[in-house]
Write an enzyme that holds these catalytic residues in place. Sequence first.
Site, PDB file in Angstrom:
ATOM      1  N   TYR A 150     -16.056 -10.653  -0.267  1.00 28.59           N
ATOM      2  CA  TYR A 150     -15.504  -9.724   0.712  1.00 28.59           C
ATOM      3  C   TYR A 150     -16.575  -8.796   1.250  1.00 28.59           C
ATOM      4  O   TYR A 150     -17.702  -8.761   0.738  1.00 28.59           O
ATOM      5  CB  TYR A 150     -14.351  -8.919   0.084  1.00 28.59           C
ATOM      6  CG  TYR A 150     -14.794  -7.839  -0.885  1.00 28.59           C
ATOM      7  CD1 TYR A 150     -15.293  -8.154  -2.147  1.00 28.59           C
ATOM      8  CD2 TYR A 150     -14.737  -6.485  -0.544  1.00 28.59           C
ATOM      9  CE1 TYR A 150     -15.705  -7.162  -3.032  1.00 28.59           C
ATOM     10  CE2 TYR A 150     -15.136  -5.492  -1.415  1.00 28.59           C
ATOM     11  CZ  TYR A 150     -15.619  -5.835  -2.656  1.00 28.59           C
ATOM     12  OH  TYR A 150     -16.037  -4.855  -3.527  1.00 28.59           O
ATOM     13  N   ARG A 205     -24.929  -9.885   4.501  1.00 31.89           N
ATOM     14  CA  ARG A 205     -24.584  -9.824   3.067  1.00 31.89           C
ATOM     15  C   ARG A 205     -23.411 -10.749   2.777  1.00 31.89           C
ATOM     16  O   ARG A 205     -23.366 -11.386   1.714  1.00 31.89           O
ATOM     17  CB  ARG A 205     -24.272  -8.379   2.658  1.00 31.89           C
ATOM     18  CG  ARG A 205     -24.087  -8.226   1.146  1.00 31.89           C
ATOM     19  CD  ARG A 205     -24.011  -6.780   0.713  1.00 31.89           C
ATOM     20  NE  ARG A 205     -22.829  -6.118   1.242  1.00 31.89           N
ATOM     21  CZ  ARG A 205     -22.547  -4.826   1.072  1.00 31.89           C
ATOM     22  NH1 ARG A 205     -23.382  -4.062   0.375  1.00 31.89           N
ATOM     23  NH2 ARG A 205     -21.462  -4.288   1.570  1.00 31.89           N
ATOM     24  N   ARG A 231      -4.382 -26.193  -9.430  1.00 28.05           N
ATOM     25  CA  ARG A 231      -5.222 -25.367 -10.289  1.00 28.05           C
ATOM     26  C   ARG A 231      -6.169 -26.213 -11.131  1.00 28.05           C
ATOM     27  O   ARG A 231      -5.740 -27.020 -11.961  1.00 28.05           O
ATOM     28  CB  ARG A 231      -4.371 -24.486 -11.208  1.00 28.05           C
ATOM     29  CG  ARG A 231      -5.227 -23.478 -11.978  1.00 28.05           C
ATOM     30  CD  ARG A 231      -4.438 -22.654 -12.957  1.00 28.05           C
ATOM     31  NE  ARG A 231      -5.309 -21.704 -13.649  1.00 28.05           N
ATOM     32  CZ  ARG A 231      -6.104 -22.036 -14.663  1.00 28.05           C
ATOM     33  NH1 ARG A 231      -6.127 -23.259 -15.123  1.00 28.05           N
ATOM     34  NH2 ARG A 231      -6.880 -21.136 -15.222  1.00 28.05           N
ATOM     35  N   HIS A 246     -10.534 -25.680 -12.412  1.00 28.96           N
ATOM     36  CA  HIS A 246     -11.734 -24.855 -12.222  1.00 28.96           C
ATOM     37  C   HIS A 246     -12.706 -25.486 -11.224  1.00 28.96           C
ATOM     38  O   HIS A 246     -13.366 -24.791 -10.467  1.00 28.96           O
ATOM     39  CB  HIS A 246     -12.450 -24.620 -13.551  1.00 28.96           C
ATOM     40  CG  HIS A 246     -11.695 -23.717 -14.479  1.00 28.96           C
ATOM     41  ND1 HIS A 246     -10.410 -23.987 -14.902  1.00 28.96           N
ATOM     42  CD2 HIS A 246     -12.027 -22.545 -15.062  1.00 28.96           C
ATOM     43  CE1 HIS A 246     -10.000 -23.015 -15.702  1.00 28.96           C
ATOM     44  NE2 HIS A 246     -10.966 -22.125 -15.810  1.00 28.96           N
ATOM     45  N   LYS A 301     -20.967  -9.825  -3.709  1.00 33.17           N
ATOM     46  CA  LYS A 301     -19.763  -9.011  -3.466  1.00 33.17           C
ATOM     47  C   LYS A 301     -18.530  -9.900  -3.609  1.00 33.17           C
ATOM     48  O   LYS A 301     -17.981 -10.395  -2.617  1.00 33.17           O
ATOM     49  CB  LYS A 301     -19.849  -8.375  -2.066  1.00 33.17           C
ATOM     50  CG  LYS A 301     -19.081  -7.090  -1.943  1.00 33.17           C
ATOM     51  CD  LYS A 301     -19.564  -6.288  -0.761  1.00 33.17           C
ATOM     52  CE  LYS A 301     -18.636  -5.154  -0.411  1.00 33.17           C
ATOM     53  NZ  LYS A 301     -18.489  -4.133  -1.425  1.00 33.17           N
ATOM     54  N   GLU A 349     -25.522   1.143 -11.316  1.00 33.71           N
ATOM     55  CA  GLU A 349     -24.849   1.730 -10.144  1.00 33.71           C
ATOM     56  C   GLU A 349     -23.542   2.373 -10.590  1.00 33.71           C
ATOM     57  O   GLU A 349     -23.378   2.693 -11.778  1.00 33.71           O
ATOM     58  CB  GLU A 349     -24.643   0.664  -9.071  1.00 33.71           C
ATOM     59  CG  GLU A 349     -23.880  -0.559  -9.552  1.00 33.71           C
ATOM     60  CD  GLU A 349     -23.739  -1.655  -8.497  1.00 33.71           C
ATOM     61  OE1 GLU A 349     -23.947  -1.397  -7.309  1.00 33.71           O
ATOM     62  OE2 GLU A 349     -23.379  -2.785  -8.880  1.00 33.71           O
ATOM     63  N   LEU A 353     -25.330  -4.216  -6.551  1.00 33.96           N
ATOM     64  CA  LEU A 353     -25.001  -4.681  -5.208  1.00 33.96           C
ATOM     65  C   LEU A 353     -26.033  -4.094  -4.239  1.00 33.96           C
ATOM     66  O   LEU A 353     -26.308  -2.893  -4.303  1.00 33.96           O
ATOM     67  CB  LEU A 353     -23.597  -4.219  -4.806  1.00 33.96           C
ATOM     68  CG  LEU A 353     -23.155  -4.830  -3.487  1.00 33.96           C
ATOM     69  CD1 LEU A 353     -22.619  -6.249  -3.727  1.00 33.96           C
ATOM     70  CD2 LEU A 353     -22.112  -3.986  -2.798  1.00 33.96           C
TER      71      LEU A 353
END
Length: 286
Positions: free
Chosen positions: A33, A52, A100, A102, A147, A179, A203
């Site tokens: 995101y 990014r 579902r 992985h 992110k 951070e 980040l």
Amino acid sequence: MSDIVFLNGEFVPLEKARIPVLDRGFIFGEGVYEVIPAYSRHPFRQPEHLRRLQRSLDAIRLANPMTDAEWTRLIHDLIARNVGEDQSIYLQVTRGAAKRDHAFPKDAKPTVFMMSSPLATPTREMVERGAAAVSATDYRWLRCDVKVTSLLANCLLRQHALDAGVEEVVLFRDGYLTEGSACNVLVVRNGTLLAPPKNHLVLPGITCDVVLELAAAKSVPVEVREITQDEVLSADELWLTSSAKEVLAITTLDGRPVGSGKPGAVFKAIHQAFQEFKRKVMRQAA
Ligand code: PMP
């Protein structure tokens, strides 16, 4: 008026937006995101945010479903369809819905979601008072440079701060500053601005880059290097940076004052420079 969001090719009212429960974003938290601030309806540092986003997509091996030109058009469209001059634009891409398993699905279509919320930058009172924080161990994974939407550790750490009656955590891994739960952290010691190196543990913050550029332009010495916990605990100033908080002083850490306990002189100069820079960029965009 209801919020208008973008989901898989169309703009719809928020309450009408639906995704299948087998979306891998829901099942695995498997998505990336961005949050882009828009001032006076102009996105701030958008090319850097889209760069990014591409980096995050590359890291999770997901093809970018749109070109930068398409993202740009959609971001402007979303801003135009929502109320408020200053908006926080959230965009998310997940690997989509599939049985579902992985392993990556062969033919899933990425889910693209975008929404706008009011951009709530700190009030003047918050800027003058500064934020309170507590130290915590950084127990997140080893790709904090990406992110990703799987933010469980960040949520737990933010709640840890709120439970302690403060706004943020200052995170340490193996004795070194990383951070915050949703921000970068910068340190001032003896007039020098210190920033942790950009590596897999933090980040690469867009706001942090702006602040470091402004510091250099104001001839504030900047050092990018590992910062020990002791250096943070005895710092003259601590700052946090993020798209939502811009640059804000941390004035108490673990219940003790940072420096004088008030936002410091270097902070004041850079905070003012940030506000002027923002106004200049918005004038140019208008
Ligand atoms: N670190 C983390 C963990 C964050 O969630 C954020 C905010 N997205 C930041 C740093 C600051 O990044 P930016 O300045 O690009 O908002």
